[in-house]
Write a protein that holds these residues in place. Structure first.
Motif, PDB file in Angstrom:
ATOM      1  N   SER A 332     -20.379 100.042 -43.369  1.00 45.85           N
ATOM      2  CA  SER A 332     -20.132  98.628 -43.613  1.00 45.85           C
ATOM      3  C   SER A 332     -21.288  97.968 -44.345  1.00 45.85           C
ATOM      4  CB  SER A 332     -19.876  97.912 -42.280  1.00 45.85           C
ATOM      5  OG  SER A 332     -18.742  98.451 -41.643  1.00 45.85           O
ATOM      6  N   ILE A 333     -22.502  98.411 -44.075  1.00 49.54           N
ATOM      7  CA  ILE A 333     -23.653  97.884 -44.805  1.00 49.54           C
ATOM      8  C   ILE A 333     -23.529  98.214 -46.293  1.00 49.54           C
ATOM      9  CG2 ILE A 333     -26.153  98.079 -45.117  1.00 49.54           C
ATOM     10  CD1 ILE A 333     -26.357  98.543 -42.084  1.00 49.54           C
ATOM     11  N   VAL A 334     -23.155  99.453 -46.577  1.00 50.57           N
ATOM     12  CA  VAL A 334     -22.942  99.852 -47.971  1.00 50.57           C
ATOM     13  C   VAL A 334     -21.778  99.081 -48.568  1.00 50.57           C
ATOM     14  CG1 VAL A 334     -22.413 101.785 -49.506  1.00 50.57           C
ATOM     15  CG2 VAL A 334     -23.904 102.143 -47.534  1.00 50.57           C
ATOM     16  N   LEU A 335     -20.725  98.869 -47.769  1.00 45.63           N
ATOM     17  CA  LEU A 335     -19.579  98.090 -48.230  1.00 45.63           C
ATOM     18  C   LEU A 335     -20.008  96.681 -48.624  1.00 45.63           C
ATOM     19  CD1 LEU A 335     -16.535  97.323 -48.482  1.00 45.63           C
ATOM     20  CD2 LEU A 335     -16.534  96.938 -46.021  1.00 45.63           C
ATOM     21  N   GLY A 336     -20.818  96.050 -47.781  1.00 38.98           N
ATOM     22  CA  GLY A 336     -21.265  94.695 -48.084  1.00 38.98           C
ATOM     23  C   GLY A 336     -22.081  94.609 -49.352  1.00 38.98           C
ATOM     24  N   ILE A 337     -22.972  95.564 -49.556  1.00 41.75           N
ATOM     25  CA  ILE A 337     -23.788  95.585 -50.775  1.00 41.75           C
ATOM     26  C   ILE A 337     -22.923  95.895 -51.997  1.00 41.75           C
ATOM     27  CG2 ILE A 337     -25.688  96.756 -51.952  1.00 41.75           C
ATOM     28  CD1 ILE A 337     -26.910  97.270 -49.164  1.00 41.75           C
ATOM     29  N   SER A 338     -22.036  96.874 -51.828  1.00 43.49           N
ATOM     30  CA  SER A 338     -21.209  97.322 -52.955  1.00 43.49           C
ATOM     31  C   SER A 338     -20.206  96.268 -53.402  1.00 43.49           C
ATOM     32  CB  SER A 338     -20.459  98.602 -52.571  1.00 43.49           C
ATOM     33  OG  SER A 338     -21.342  99.637 -52.207  1.00 43.49           O
ATOM     34  N   SER A 339     -19.776  95.404 -52.476  1.00 43.92           N
ATOM     35  CA  SER A 339     -18.760  94.413 -52.829  1.00 43.92           C
ATOM     36  C   SER A 339     -19.212  93.517 -53.979  1.00 43.92           C
ATOM     37  CB  SER A 339     -18.400  93.571 -51.602  1.00 43.92           C
ATOM     38  OG  SER A 339     -19.513  92.827 -51.150  1.00 43.92           O
ATOM     39  N   PHE A 340     -20.530  93.320 -54.105  1.00 47.33           N
ATOM     40  CA  PHE A 340     -21.038  92.482 -55.190  1.00 47.33           C
ATOM     41  C   PHE A 340     -21.307  93.291 -56.459  1.00 47.33           C
ATOM     42  CE2 PHE A 340     -22.099  90.184 -51.309  1.00 47.33           C
ATOM     43  CZ  PHE A 340     -21.569  88.932 -51.609  1.00 47.33           C
ATOM     44  N   LEU A 341     -21.101  94.601 -56.392  1.00 48.38           N
ATOM     45  CA  LEU A 341     -21.270  95.443 -57.573  1.00 48.38           C
ATOM     46  C   LEU A 341     -19.945  95.741 -58.259  1.00 48.38           C
ATOM     47  CD1 LEU A 341     -23.768  98.094 -56.112  1.00 48.38           C
ATOM     48  CD2 LEU A 341     -24.317  96.000 -57.376  1.00 48.38           C
ATOM     49  N   ILE A 342     -18.829  95.433 -57.582  1.00 53.53           N
ATOM     50  CA  ILE A 342     -17.525  95.804 -58.117  1.00 53.53           C
ATOM     51  C   ILE A 342     -17.214  95.041 -59.397  1.00 53.53           C
ATOM     52  CG2 ILE A 342     -15.061  95.929 -57.634  1.00 53.53           C
ATOM     53  CD1 ILE A 342     -16.838  97.859 -56.041  1.00 53.53           C
ATOM     54  N   GLU A 343     -17.467  93.728 -59.407  1.00 56.90           N
ATOM     55  CA  GLU A 343     -17.159  92.939 -60.607  1.00 56.90           C
ATOM     56  C   GLU A 343     -17.954  93.414 -61.824  1.00 56.90           C
ATOM     57  OE1 GLU A 343     -16.874  88.322 -62.205  1.00 56.90           O
ATOM     58  OE2 GLU A 343     -17.717  88.747 -60.222  1.00 56.90           O
ATOM     59  N   PRO A 344     -19.286  93.632 -61.718  1.00 61.75           N
ATOM     60  CA  PRO A 344     -20.005  94.177 -62.885  1.00 61.75           C
ATOM     61  C   PRO A 344     -19.470  95.545 -63.327  1.00 61.75           C
ATOM     62  CG  PRO A 344     -21.557  93.279 -61.296  1.00 61.75           C
ATOM     63  CD  PRO A 344     -20.217  93.278 -60.626  1.00 61.75           C
ATOM     64  N   MET A 345     -19.088  96.381 -62.354  1.00 56.06           N
ATOM     65  CA  MET A 345     -18.527  97.688 -62.710  1.00 56.06           C
ATOM     66  C   MET A 345     -17.215  97.525 -63.457  1.00 56.06           C
ATOM     67  SD  MET A 345     -19.342  99.788 -59.192  1.00 56.06           S
ATOM     68  CE  MET A 345     -18.335 101.192 -59.686  1.00 56.06           C
ATOM     69  N   CYS A 346     -16.371  96.590 -62.998  1.00 54.83           N
ATOM     70  CA  CYS A 346     -15.093  96.368 -63.675  1.00 54.83           C
ATOM     71  C   CYS A 346     -15.305  95.778 -65.070  1.00 54.83           C
ATOM     72  CB  CYS A 346     -14.206  95.450 -62.832  1.00 54.83           C
ATOM     73  SG  CYS A 346     -13.546  96.216 -61.330  1.00 54.83           S
ATOM     74  N   ARG A 347     -16.311  94.932 -65.207  1.00 55.47           N
ATOM     75  CA  ARG A 347     -16.611  94.376 -66.527  1.00 55.47           C
ATOM     76  C   ARG A 347     -17.023  95.483 -67.507  1.00 55.47           C
ATOM     77  NH1 ARG A 347     -17.794  89.015 -67.496  1.00 55.47           N
ATOM     78  NH2 ARG A 347     -17.562  87.575 -65.747  1.00 55.47           N
ATOM     79  N   ARG A 348     -17.797  96.428 -67.006  1.00 54.44           N
ATOM     80  CA  ARG A 348     -18.341  97.467 -67.892  1.00 54.44           C
ATOM     81  C   ARG A 348     -17.345  98.599 -68.135  1.00 54.44           C
ATOM     82  NH1 ARG A 348     -23.332  98.756 -69.680  1.00 54.44           N
ATOM     83  NH2 ARG A 348     -23.780 100.949 -70.115  1.00 54.44           N
ATOM     84  N   LEU A 349     -16.643  99.007 -67.083  1.00 53.80           N
ATOM     85  CA  LEU A 349     -15.788 100.194 -67.168  1.00 53.80           C
ATOM     86  C   LEU A 349     -14.300  99.883 -67.164  1.00 53.80           C
ATOM     87  CD1 LEU A 349     -17.735 102.395 -64.586  1.00 53.80           C
ATOM     88  CD2 LEU A 349     -17.956 102.438 -67.084  1.00 53.80           C
ATOM     89  N   GLY A 350     -13.932  98.731 -66.643  1.00 61.08           N
ATOM     90  CA  GLY A 350     -12.523  98.402 -66.477  1.00 61.08           C
ATOM     91  C   GLY A 350     -12.066  98.694 -65.063  1.00 61.08           C
ATOM     92  N   ALA A 351     -11.151  97.860 -64.559  1.00 58.20           N
ATOM     93  CA  ALA A 351     -10.678  98.007 -63.186  1.00 58.20           C
ATOM     94  C   ALA A 351      -9.991  99.354 -62.972  1.00 58.20           C
ATOM     95  CB  ALA A 351      -9.720  96.867 -62.838  1.00 58.20           C
ATOM     96  N   ARG A 352      -9.232  99.803 -63.954  1.00 62.27           N
ATOM     97  CA  ARG A 352      -8.520 101.074 -63.815  1.00 62.27           C
ATOM     98  C   ARG A 352      -9.489 102.234 -63.663  1.00 62.27           C
ATOM     99  NH1 ARG A 352      -4.411 102.839 -68.476  1.00 62.27           N
ATOM    100  NH2 ARG A 352      -6.368 102.920 -69.643  1.00 62.27           N
ATOM    101  N   ALA A 353     -10.535 102.274 -64.490  1.00 61.07           N
ATOM    102  CA  ALA A 353     -11.511 103.368 -64.415  1.00 61.07           C
ATOM    103  C   ALA A 353     -12.244 103.361 -63.079  1.00 61.07           C
ATOM    104  CB  ALA A 353     -12.501 103.259 -65.572  1.00 61.07           C
TER     105      ALA A 353
END
Length: 503
Positions: A332-353
């Motif tokens: 859950s700690i990793v989940l909390g940190i990662s939740s704020f990384l998802i949008e930058p990842m989607c911007r760079r790679l796309g939601a599908r990727a």
């Protein structure tokens, strides 16, 4: 085949702009997600092992989880549809959130006091010894009620975030939702991993409720308090735009009601939504064996215990369950940190990727769980007894098991955000219907859960009692989800993922 879509969303689909809210206000409006997740974390980490102490065998525990998918199949789509049309002065989503949270509190109290209820109804055994079928019946009643009320809250809570996201966009709203989920998980798994509740609240121990039972009872009572607080905060800060009753009545005139309306609405799903449902279903098929049996797996395969074995085996099983809860805390700690990384990842790679890569990671992780379990049990030569005589090797196995919990934090953040963000964009492309689309998405979650609940026990029995076969099949489903994602998922543009919902 994949569909390229340029989406622009916003408003509620009824001609009204979404209410403008600050980012801090949006964060507080979503607090109910943390309260619900606190109880859900306790449910996942403690209830499968605990119910076996009441006399329900391991092979039947998966059937107990059937209520969740049944409730999700019926309740979430209907609640989502009705919340889209609700004309209450409280808004469209908040009446369902408030009602669901009240029922959650009642069901949690029934679960926590199930041993005492069973004893009052005639269970002869005391101190958590032997089968207690009246207690098991009360437990299952509370468990099923909890699942129904959870599903009453979850759909409207997700739709509320999409309604309120405004200029912040659904990706930000989903990141906030995931952060509250992570906080709820951290609190819940921390509660589940401690064994000292009975020391802090000794008055909770009774003739029918031993230390383990008192620990469960106290943790769930704290969950009630936290849920009440989080619900109150959401009710205050989530200021919705109420629908005009007259206009809503005219618009809904002649429309079907109940499940029939849900099926009618499904005929008009946005383009790309059927593909999202297929990939979501395969993705959750790969996750549910771990979600439902992770702490049981730690107790049985990693710590070589049994809930109904010798005193030494029971002790080992309980220690494994506590370590599993600790692993979920790390997750859950990793989940909390990662939740704020998802949008930058989607911007760079796309939601599908991002979605496809997370499924590939889960495929590897579930295969690793199976291999690690077989190694721990001595299936690669030697025996469990041999493993017990090698403390260093056994310590390595247990450390690796905890590492897998951590490793799965990032793909779980993807699972909890990207499908919902894509669904919100597809719904926005049709001008609203967030509640219905979120509820329909939930069908692709609960049907896999139903399949796992019905099939995991017999599947494991076919190869010998344990969790390894279910995890091996989960790896196969994850590979299928990755392949289906490449072929089927709509390619949502970066602008639509991050900015839809306001201008």
């Amino acid at each position: 085949m994949a569909v390229d879509m340029e989406l622009d969303g916003g408003g509620d689909g009824k001609g009204k702009a979404p209410p403008q809210i600050s980012l801090s206000g949006l964060f507080l409006a979503c607090m109910v997600a943390g309260g619900v997740q606190y109880g859900w974390a306790l449910q996942l980490s403690l209830l499968t092992p605990y119910v076996q102490t009441l006399g329900i065998p391991h092979a039947l525990t998966s059937v107990m989880w059937l209520c969740g998918p049944i409730a999700g199949l019926i309740v979430q789509p209907c609640v989502g549809l009705y919340s889209d049309k609700c004309t209450s002065s409280l808004g469209r989503r908040r009446p369902f959130i408030l009602t669901g949270c009240i029922i959650i509190c009642i069901s949690v109290i029934v679960i926590g006091f199930s041993s005492d209820i069973g004893y009052a109804l005639g269970d002869a055994t005391e101190d958590c010894k032997g089968p207690r079928y009246h207690a098991a019946a009360a437990f299952i009643l509370g468990f099923w009620l909890l699942d129904f009320s959870n599903n009453t809250v979850q759909g409207p809570a997700r739709a509320l975030m999409a309604d309120l996201s405004g200029r912040h966009g659904p990706s930000a709203a989903n990141a906030i939702f995931c952060s509250w989920m992570a906080l709820g998980n951290i609190l819940g798994y921390s509660s589940g991993s401690t064994n000292d509740w009975h020391k802090w609240f000794p008055f909770l121990m009774t003739r029918a409720c031993c230390e383990a039972c008192a620990n469960l009872k106290a943790a769930f009572l704290v969950a009630v308090v936290f849920l009440g607080l989080s619900t109150a905060v959401t009710m205050v800060f989530a200021r919705e735009v109420a629908l005009d009753p007259v206009a809503a009545a005219k618009r809904n005139e002649g429309e079907a009601s109940g499940p029939l309306a849900v099926f009618k609405g499904m005929k008009n799903l946005p383009i790309g939504m059927p593909s999202v449902l297929i990939v979501t279903g395969l993705t959750w098929l790969s996750w549910f064996p771990f979600i439902l049996f992770d702490t049981d797996w730690m107790g049985r395969e990693i710590y070589h215990g049994r809930p109904d074995g010798s005193p030494a085996e029971v002790t080992a099983f309980q220690e494994g369950v506590r370590q599993g809860a600790f692993g979920l805390l790390l997750n859950s700690i990793v989940l909390g940190i990662s939740s704020f990384l998802i949008e930058p990842m989607c911007r760079r790679l796309g939601a599908r990727a991002v979605w496809v890569m997370s499924s590939a990671v889960v495929c590897v992780a579930m295969a690793a769980v199976s291999v690690l379990s077989a190694w721990s049990l001595g299936d690669f030569g030697g025996s469990v007894q041999d493993a017990a005589r090698a403390p260093a090797e056994e310590g390595g196995v247990r450390a690796s098991a905890l590492a897998l919990f951590v490793f799965l934090g990032l793909p779980f953040a993807v699972l909890c955000s990207v499908p919902f963000a894509v669904t919100a964009q597809l719904a926005a492309s049709r001008g609203g219907g967030q509640g219905l689309c979120t509820g329909v998405l939930n069908i692709s979650i609960v049907v896999p859960q139903m399949a796992i609940a019905l099939g995991a026990g017999p599947w494991d029995e076919l190869f010998g009692e344990g969790n390894i076969p279910a995890f091996a099949m989960a790896s196969v489903f994850a590979a299928a989800a990755a392949a289906a994602g490449v072929v089927l998922l709509p390619k949502v543009s970066v602008r639509s993922v991050s900015m839809a919902g306001g201008h």
